[in-house]
Design a protein around this motif. Structure first.
Motif, short mmCIF file in Angstrom:
data_model
loop_
_atom_site.label_atom_id
_atom_site.label_comp_id
_atom_site.label_asym_id
_atom_site.label_seq_id
_atom_site.Cartn_x
_atom_site.Cartn_y
_atom_site.Cartn_z
N ARG A 158 12.30 -0.39 1.77
CA ARG A 158 12.05 -0.78 0.62
C ARG A 158 10.87 -1.14 -0.47
O ARG A 158 9.72 -1.46 0.07
CB ARG A 158 13.09 -2.72 0.20
CG ARG A 158 13.51 -2.81 -1.43
CD ARG A 158 13.50 -4.15 -1.09
NE ARG A 158 14.29 -4.57 -2.92
CZ ARG A 158 14.74 -5.48 -3.46
NH1 ARG A 158 14.90 -6.30 -2.55
NH2 ARG A 158 14.56 -5.70 -4.34
N HIS A 159 10.87 0.01 -1.36
CA HIS A 159 9.60 -0.30 -2.11
C HIS A 159 9.60 -1.22 -3.50
O HIS A 159 10.30 -1.46 -3.83
CB HIS A 159 8.89 1.01 -2.16
CG HIS A 159 8.97 2.16 -1.43
ND1 HIS A 159 7.96 2.35 -0.60
CD2 HIS A 159 10.39 3.22 -0.90
CE1 HIS A 159 8.23 3.71 -0.07
NE2 HIS A 159 8.92 3.28 0.17
N HIS A 160 8.81 -2.21 -3.21
CA HIS A 160 7.97 -3.24 -4.99
C HIS A 160 7.06 -2.61 -4.82
O HIS A 160 5.77 -2.32 -4.48
CB HIS A 160 8.27 -4.36 -4.34
CG HIS A 160 9.37 -4.66 -3.16
ND1 HIS A 160 10.16 -5.68 -3.56
CD2 HIS A 160 9.67 -4.57 -1.65
CE1 HIS A 160 11.58 -5.18 -2.85
NE2 HIS A 160 10.83 -5.19 -1.59
N ARG A 204 5.38 -2.12 0.41
CA ARG A 204 6.46 -1.52 1.41
C ARG A 204 7.18 -2.99 2.40
O ARG A 204 6.73 -3.53 3.03
CB ARG A 204 6.43 -0.62 2.51
CG ARG A 204 6.21 0.72 1.32
CD ARG A 204 5.99 2.06 2.77
NE ARG A 204 4.64 1.66 3.48
CZ ARG A 204 4.05 2.65 4.56
NH1 ARG A 204 5.12 4.03 4.05
NH2 ARG A 204 3.29 2.94 4.36
#
Length: 247
Positions: free
Chosen positions: A73-75, A51
């Motif tokens: 934002r999620h990666h 995150r």
């Protein structure tokens, strides 16, 4: 934009993606006294699990800096885990190894004592060194814009170390002994994790290889030259990451 890793106890997120966090200790001092951040300045926060959060300072007073999270934002983190099993090195060489291995995407670092290791650590010394190395890894991860921080595991003897379940163990050998690392990687496309084992300044001793044997190591070579211990593991990480495309 400044980047900071935050631990779960210093982070509160709402389902909407808003929330708050705070920096304490060295992070707070770095933000206020070194970076001279002020209320309203933007920073990036990371939770180490993928995150990435945009945040704004809402206080700049020590000992704690409060932040408002404005977006999340999620990666996805790399699926393949690379472990550097590195013989202890004298002076500040191991500090440098930890920093550069972090920049090269290592998932974990396992310091090991071998027959020819010059550095000898007692329990207190090992704990202090590990704390220092973990801090170096964290700082390097922030600097190179990683989404996670590699684990630096407690130092142990090579004979006591065992590879994680399902991992493939690659032992860096001198000169052209064994397969070339590049050729070996071609056959390891589906390996979920790789352990790259690097010997000390004096090279592998026969008893080291006996202690390593339960891990079923595959000897691999980086070419015809003798590399220093602080060079070999980093070169192997670079070759491995280039082969797999940082997956």
């Amino acid at each position: 934009m400044p980047r900071f890793f935050v631990s779960p106890e210093h982070l509160r997120l709402e389902p909407s993606g808003s929330g708050e966090a705070h920096l304490a200790g060295d992070d707070a001092r770095h933000a206020v006294r070194v970076l001279r951040l002020k209320v309203g300045d933007a920073v990036t926060l990371l939770d180490g699990a993928g995150r990435e959060m945009k945040a704004v300072l809402r206080s700049e007073g020590l000992p704690e800096v409060r932040l408002e999270i404005t977006a999340v934002r999620h990666h996805d983190l790399p699926a393949r885990r690379l472990v550097l099993v590195q013989a202890l090195a004298k002076g500040d060489k191991f500090d440098w190894i930890v920093q550069k291995a972090t920049e090269l995407g290592v998932w974990a670092i396992q310091p090991v004592a071998t027959r020819h290791s010059v550095v000898k650590l007692d329990a207190d010394g090992a704990a202090h060194k590990r704390q220092r190395w973990q801090a170096i890894a964290r700082e390097a991860a922030e600097q190179c814009e990683r989404l996670d921080v590699p684990n630096v595991w407690p130092p142990m003897s090579l004979a006591s170390w065992r590879k994680p379940a399902g991992a493939i163990c690659l032992q860096l050998a001198e000169r052209t002994q064994g397969h070339s690392l590049s050729d070996a990687l071609v056959t390891l496309t589906d390996a979920p994790s790789l352990c790259l084992c690097v010997g000390p300044e004096g090279g592998w001793a026969p008893e080291d290889l006996v202690g390593l044997a339960p891990n079923e190591p595959l000897p691999v070579s980086l070419g015809p030259y003798i590399l220093r211990t602080e060079t070999a593991g980093l070169a192997a990480l670079a070759v491995t990451q280039a082969h797999f495309g940082w997956a």
